[in-house]
Design a protein around this motif. Structure first.
Motif, PDB file in Angstrom:
ATOM      1  N   ARG A 141       0.788  -1.304  -0.055  1.00 48.75           N
ATOM      2  CA  ARG A 141       0.077  -0.034  -0.012  1.00 48.75           C
ATOM      3  C   ARG A 141       0.836   1.269  -0.139  1.00 48.75           C
ATOM      4  O   ARG A 141       1.769   1.628   0.968  1.00 48.75           O
TER       5      ARG A 141
ATOM      6  N   SER B 269      -9.320  -1.887   3.313  1.00 51.36           N
ATOM      7  CA  SER B 269      -9.306  -2.651   4.576  1.00 51.36           C
ATOM      8  C   SER B 269      -8.162  -2.120   5.929  1.00 51.36           C
ATOM      9  O   SER B 269      -8.761  -2.040   6.851  1.00 51.36           O
TER      10      SER B 269
ATOM     11  N   GLY C  96      -7.565  -6.174  -9.035  1.00 49.86           N
ATOM     12  CA  GLY C  96      -6.803  -6.315  -8.000  1.00 49.86           C
ATOM     13  C   GLY C  96      -5.858  -5.244  -7.389  1.00 49.86           C
ATOM     14  O   GLY C  96      -4.893  -5.767  -6.567  1.00 49.86           O
ATOM     15  N   CYS C  97      -5.916  -4.215  -7.816  1.00 46.31           N
ATOM     16  CA  CYS C  97      -5.511  -3.067  -7.468  1.00 46.31           C
ATOM     17  C   CYS C  97      -6.201  -1.698  -7.231  1.00 46.31           C
ATOM     18  O   CYS C  97      -7.751  -1.902  -7.632  1.00 46.31           O
TER      19      CYS C  97
ATOM     20  N   LYS D 119     -11.737  -1.674  -9.299  1.00 45.69           N
ATOM     21  CA  LYS D 119     -12.833  -2.347  -8.982  1.00 45.69           C
ATOM     22  C   LYS D 119     -13.668  -1.657  -7.669  1.00 45.69           C
ATOM     23  O   LYS D 119     -14.671  -2.243  -7.449  1.00 45.69           O
TER      24      LYS D 119
END
Ligand code: 5GP
Length: 237
Positions: free
Chosen positions: A94, A100, A197-198, A211
């Motif tokens: 990150r 999250s 996925g990013c 996404k």
């Protein structure tokens, strides 16, 4: 290369055996899921975009000395890959806090993380992919220390390469998830690298281009994926 029976069907991809025991065919489907499969929708062209996007990124990573499973595009939605024995850990880097980490640690969405931080998650849908540490992985035999050290180094190396690639195209690589596997004792990047996925934000406006548009019901999911591909110069047709 002859496509044979289905080996495995995941949430967005199906894997097929081939007549070569060391090669598999990955088919990218239009299915899009969130919440560990709780929410699923189909988007026209998504399989094609993610297949070509992943091939483009994996070629860049291979060229930068980060070995990947990618071998060749076979069709709009299929790619030939090296068969790997997957390590059941997701590697997340990150650069900016979102998702999250904000929920878990109470940090503000959009906070710059200096240095970038790293987390392992266990690939396990029924358990909602819990965050795990290296002692868990050693105790339960998910990975060796050497494998984890290599996965961390490769994920940070990919962050260097890809942050620059996206920055040059006017985007911020907020975070991403990689999965690795082994073939003849060697570690390779497997799975995919796509806006699924990013997290990618427009550098000027911070518009979400990944996404999270689906997860947060923002609309314009495929339009955003196509815009990212277009900005990077990924050929879609
Ligand atoms: P977070 O932990 O904030 O949910 O996710 C961190 C990053 O890893 C995000 O870019 C997210 O898209 C990616 N990621 C984490 N887990 C998964 C997963 O199971 N599937 C996909 N496609 N991406 C994931």
């Amino acid at each position: 290369m002859e496509k044979q029976s289905q080996l495995y069907a995941g949430k967005a991809k199906t894997i097929f055996l081939t007549d070569d025991p060391d090669r598999l065919i990955v088919e990218f489907r239009n299915d899009t899921s969130a919440g560990d499969g709780a929410k699923i929708e189909q988007f026209d062209r998504k399989g094609m975009i993610n297949n070509k996007f992943t091939a483009f990124i994996m070629e860049k990573l291979d060229a930068a000395g980060i070995p990947t499973h990618h071998e060749a595009l076979l069709s709009d939605t299929e790619a030939l890959v090296r068969r790997l024995e997957m390590i059941p850990l997701e590697c997340v880097v990150r650069n900016i806090a979102s998702g999250s980490i904000c929920r878990r640690l109470g940090v503000e969405d959009g906070l710059e993380l200096n240095p970038p931080t790293f987390e392992f998650f266990l690939k396990n849908d029924p358990l909602h992919d819990p965050m795990v540490n290296e002692y868990h992985a050693l105790t339960f035999g998910w990975a060796t220390q050497a494998e984890m050290d290599e996965m961390k180094a490769r994920t940070f190396a990919a962050n260097e390469v890809l942050s620059k690639l996206f920055a040059d195209a006017g985007m911020i690589l907020v975070d991403f998830k990689l999965e690795f596997g082994k073939h003849n004792g060697k570690l390779y990047l497997g799975d995919e690298f796509s806006p699924d996925g990013c997290r990618l934000w427009d550098a000027e406006t911070r518009k979400i281009l990944d996404k999270d548009r689906f997860r947060k019901d923002l609309g314009g999911v495929i339009e955003a994926y196509e815009e990212v591909a277009h900005r990077l110069g990924v050929r879609l047709d």
